[in-house]
Scaffold this motif. Structure first.
Motif, short mmCIF file in Angstrom:
data_model
loop_
_atom_site.label_atom_id
_atom_site.label_comp_id
_atom_site.label_asym_id
_atom_site.label_seq_id
_atom_site.Cartn_x
_atom_site.Cartn_y
_atom_site.Cartn_z
N GLU A 115 65.64 45.54 -2.29
CA GLU A 115 64.49 44.70 -1.92
C GLU A 115 63.41 45.52 -1.23
O GLU A 115 62.87 45.14 -0.18
CB GLU A 115 64.96 43.54 -1.03
CG GLU A 115 65.81 42.53 -1.79
CD GLU A 115 66.25 41.35 -0.94
OE1 GLU A 115 66.20 41.47 0.30
OE2 GLU A 115 66.63 40.33 -1.53
N GLY A 116 63.10 46.67 -1.81
CA GLY A 116 62.01 47.49 -1.31
C GLY A 116 62.34 48.34 -0.10
O GLY A 116 61.51 49.11 0.36
N GLY A 126 72.73 48.11 6.27
CA GLY A 126 72.48 46.92 5.46
C GLY A 126 73.58 45.89 5.57
O GLY A 126 74.51 46.02 6.37
N THR A 127 73.44 44.86 4.76
CA THR A 127 74.46 43.81 4.71
C THR A 127 74.93 43.67 3.26
O THR A 127 74.15 43.86 2.33
CB THR A 127 73.90 42.46 5.18
OG1 THR A 127 72.69 42.20 4.47
CG2 THR A 127 73.62 42.47 6.68
N PRO A 128 76.20 43.33 3.08
CA PRO A 128 76.72 43.27 1.71
C PRO A 128 76.06 42.15 0.90
O PRO A 128 75.79 41.07 1.43
CB PRO A 128 78.21 42.95 1.91
CG PRO A 128 78.50 43.23 3.34
CD PRO A 128 77.22 43.01 4.07
N ASN A 129 75.79 42.43 -0.32
CA ASN A 129 75.34 41.40 -1.26
C ASN A 129 75.50 41.95 -2.67
O ASN A 129 75.68 43.16 -2.86
CB ASN A 129 73.91 40.95 -0.98
CG ASN A 129 72.91 42.07 -1.19
OD1 ASN A 129 72.57 42.38 -2.31
ND2 ASN A 129 72.47 42.71 -0.10
N GLU A 130 75.43 41.05 -3.62
CA GLU A 130 75.75 41.43 -5.00
C GLU A 130 74.83 42.53 -5.53
O GLU A 130 75.30 43.51 -6.10
CB GLU A 130 75.68 40.18 -5.89
CG GLU A 130 76.13 40.43 -7.30
CD GLU A 130 76.06 39.18 -8.18
OE1 GLU A 130 75.86 38.08 -7.61
OE2 GLU A 130 76.20 39.32 -9.39
N GLU A 131 73.53 42.36 -5.35
CA GLU A 131 72.58 43.35 -5.87
C GLU A 131 72.79 44.70 -5.22
O GLU A 131 72.66 45.75 -5.85
CB GLU A 131 71.14 42.87 -5.64
CG GLU A 131 70.62 41.95 -6.72
CD GLU A 131 70.74 42.53 -8.13
OE1 GLU A 131 70.29 43.66 -8.35
OE2 GLU A 131 71.33 41.85 -8.99
N ALA A 141 83.30 44.74 -10.18
CA ALA A 141 82.00 44.14 -10.49
C ALA A 141 80.93 45.20 -10.73
O ALA A 141 80.34 45.25 -11.81
CB ALA A 141 81.59 43.17 -9.40
N PRO A 142 80.67 46.10 -9.76
CA PRO A 142 79.68 47.14 -10.05
C PRO A 142 80.14 48.09 -11.14
O PRO A 142 79.31 48.58 -11.92
CB PRO A 142 79.51 47.87 -8.71
CG PRO A 142 80.72 47.53 -7.91
CD PRO A 142 81.14 46.16 -8.36
N ALA A 143 81.45 48.34 -11.22
CA ALA A 143 81.95 49.27 -12.26
C ALA A 143 81.65 48.72 -13.65
O ALA A 143 81.16 49.42 -14.53
CB ALA A 143 83.44 49.50 -12.08
N LEU A 151 76.92 33.44 -6.45
CA LEU A 151 77.23 34.74 -7.03
C LEU A 151 77.16 34.69 -8.55
O LEU A 151 77.64 33.74 -9.16
CB LEU A 151 78.65 35.19 -6.64
CG LEU A 151 78.87 35.72 -5.24
CD1 LEU A 151 80.34 36.06 -5.06
CD2 LEU A 151 78.01 36.93 -4.96
N LYS A 152 76.57 35.71 -9.14
CA LYS A 152 76.48 35.78 -10.60
C LYS A 152 77.45 36.78 -11.19
O LYS A 152 77.42 37.05 -12.39
CB LYS A 152 75.05 36.15 -11.02
CG LYS A 152 74.00 35.15 -10.58
CD LYS A 152 74.25 33.79 -11.20
CE LYS A 152 73.29 32.75 -10.64
NZ LYS A 152 73.82 31.40 -10.77
#
Lengths: 303, 223
Positions: free
Chosen positions: A71-72, A142-147, A180-182, A226-227
């Motif tokens: 997010e920038g 930071g804080t965990p999130n899907e993106e 998920a990221p893999a 969550l997607k």
């Protein structure tokens, strides 16, 4: 009339609190209270312990930070590389995407085990392992999130590329939440295009978790935004795919999670290892550490 | 950290259990022309961090005695609402026959649950039919046993997997105290006894790894 007012007031108060909760912010099980990484000296709980024969000389352990944008904003995330960094130009590297718990110290035995793929790590085995802490985990900002999961793993791939790694020597490994990221970044490559995907105890989607527990076919949106959808993304994966799952996985059922992901694989070179007696957290131990390593290496060598 | 993990698990478990949500709303009709406003709380019994307790799922209801044998009711499920899921319930009870000494009375309570989320507006509709046998004990108190039945229309769930349970049945037993204008109920359900509960994120307490036992309380006021 007074009763009606009371009822209306009660109803209004309920509506005020509507939408207070979603699962999303509570799904992440990170621990960001540590002051430094202890690795072999970590005294907290781990899934399994390794014998001294798997120990790795500090010469081949490098801790460093990476920059991950979300997010920038740029966040500093922490990484550990096991292997000879000067040989990333020729070695095969496993990018290990860890699960949902705590931080890298918890997953250190797993990464260390993989670093012993072709015998004790002495800089000549031909393998290296990179593990990162996602945003909010361990010392990572930071804080965990899907993106952020995707961005962080992509940042790791950027670093590997900058060190001279080529696509044909990148092995993507995901465990549990790390699947998920893999899967996402193998299906939709960004900085690099992994040659092989290895998933241990993958989950199909948040919706399956909901439906398994409620018996009914409820939409995932009832509980989470969550997607993450490995069962869908794996359709796009054409790289060789190795799937490992404990038959007694009591967190992500093999039948409703792992089997679905494996069935949906979009390529034509896959191997399924269903480990009898293994649960969610102890597959390498129950399978046998050497069996586990041999299976993975044989798959890598044959693909 | 431990507290955060506990909160996390609690929220997950609560949210995954929203459908196992209340006592048998009306086991027998309320008197004609009377209203009944009630609060239900309770749910499946789970273990979290070595602590065993029933989930605090809640709902508010309003019923009306339409005829001597028929009452109608509506309810709003408040725990679901906290998650942005509007769950409305409409239905009622029809008394098929009254109890006579040791012969129990029998009632049928059909309900319709409409659920939709405020995020993606996915909608689900679930019919429920409760069957209750009940005995008048003393001073208006009743003891009852019965079956709660939910019907799932979907034959497929996520990723094309088959939905194996289309009739989700749960036997229950309960007692209703009736001090003055109140109705206070304590009910035990055995939720989905035909469904295996092992290898789930939620640690339910069933019997031989099947189903989940649930404990429910209800307080209602007649006026």
């Amino acid at each position: 009339m007074k009763k009606v007012y009371i009822l209306i007031t009660c109803f209004a108060m309920i509506l005020i609190f509507t939408n207070c909760f979603r699962l999303d912010d509570f799904l992440y099980n990170e621990d960001n209270t540590i002051k430094s990484y202890k690795l072999d000296n970590y005294k907290g709980d781990v899934d399994f312990k390794l014998a001294a024969s798997y120990d790795i000389s500090s010469t081949y352990i490098s801790q460093f930070t990476l920059q991950s944008r979300f997010e920038g904003k740029t966040k500093k995330i922490y990484a550990v590389y096991i292997g000879d960094k000067t040989k990333i130009t020729t070695d095969t590297v496993i990018l290990y995407c860890h699960g949902n718990k705590d931080h890298m110290d918890f997953y250190w035995p797993r990464a260390k085990l993989l670093a012993n793929m072709n015998g004790p790590m002495d800089g000549t085995t031909g393998y290296g392992v990179l593990m990162i802490d996602y945003q909010g985990y361990g010392l990572s900002q930071g804080t965990p999130n899907e993106e952020a999961l995707y961005n962080d793993v992509n940042a790791a791939m950027k670093w590997l590329k900058s060190q001279g790694l080529t696509n044909n020597r990148l092995i993507m490994y995901g465990f549990s939440m790390g699947t998920a990221p893999a899967t996402e970044l193998t299906a939709n490559p960004k900085a690099m295009n992994p040659r092989i995907l290895i998933l241990e105890a993958p989950f199909a989607s948040a919706e399956v978790m909901v439906q398994d527990s409620s018996v009914l076919a409820l939409p995932g949106s009832f509980f989470t935004n969550l997607k993450i959808d490995n069962a869908k993304e794996i359709r796009k994966v054409t790289q060789p795919f190795l799937w490992l799952h404990g038959k007694k996985d009591d967190f992500l059922r093999i039948s409703t999670h792992g089997e679905v992901v494996y069935k949906n694989y979009g390529g034509n070179s896959s191997l399924a290892i269903r480990v009898a007696g293994a649960g969610h957290s102890n597959l390498p131990e129950v399978f046998g550490f050497q069996n586990y390593l041999t299976t993975i290496e044989n798959f890598i060598l044959s693909n | 950290m431990a507290k955060r993990k506990l909160n996390c698990l609690l929220l997950i478990v609560i949210s995954l259990s929203l459908v196992h949500c209340s006592t048998s709303r009306l086991t027998k009709p309320i008197p004609k022309g009377k209203f009944r406003a009630g609060l239900d709380i309770g749910g499946p019994i789970v273990t979290i961090s070595d602590t065993i307790f029933p989930l605090p799922l809640s709902s508010l209801s309003l019923a009306y005695g339409l005829q001597e044998k028929i009452s109608i009711s509506g309810a709003l499920h408040t725990t679901a609402l906290l998650f942005g899921v509007v769950q409305l319930e409409i239905g009622g009870v029809y008394e098929v026959f009254k109890p006579k000494k040791f012969i129990p009375g029998f009632s049928v309570s059909p309900y319709l649950h409409l659920m939709f989320d405020t995020w993606e507006t996915n909608v689900k509709l679930y019919p429920e039919v409760d069957l209750n046998f009940y005995w008048d004990i003393k001073n208006g108190d009743i003891v009852y046993i019965g079956l709660t039945n939910w019907i799932e229309f979907a034959t497929r769930k996520a990723h094309g997997q088959s939905q194996d349970q289309n009739l989700i049945w749960s036997p229950h037993v309960g007692y209703t105290f009736t001090p003055a204008m109140w109705q206070l109920s304590l009910e035990m359900k055995y939720l989905s006894p035909g469904v295996k509960n092992s290898n789930l994120i939620v640690n339910y307490h069933g019997i031989n790894e099947y189903g989940a036992l649930g404990l429910y309380l209800s307080a209602a006021r007649l006026f």
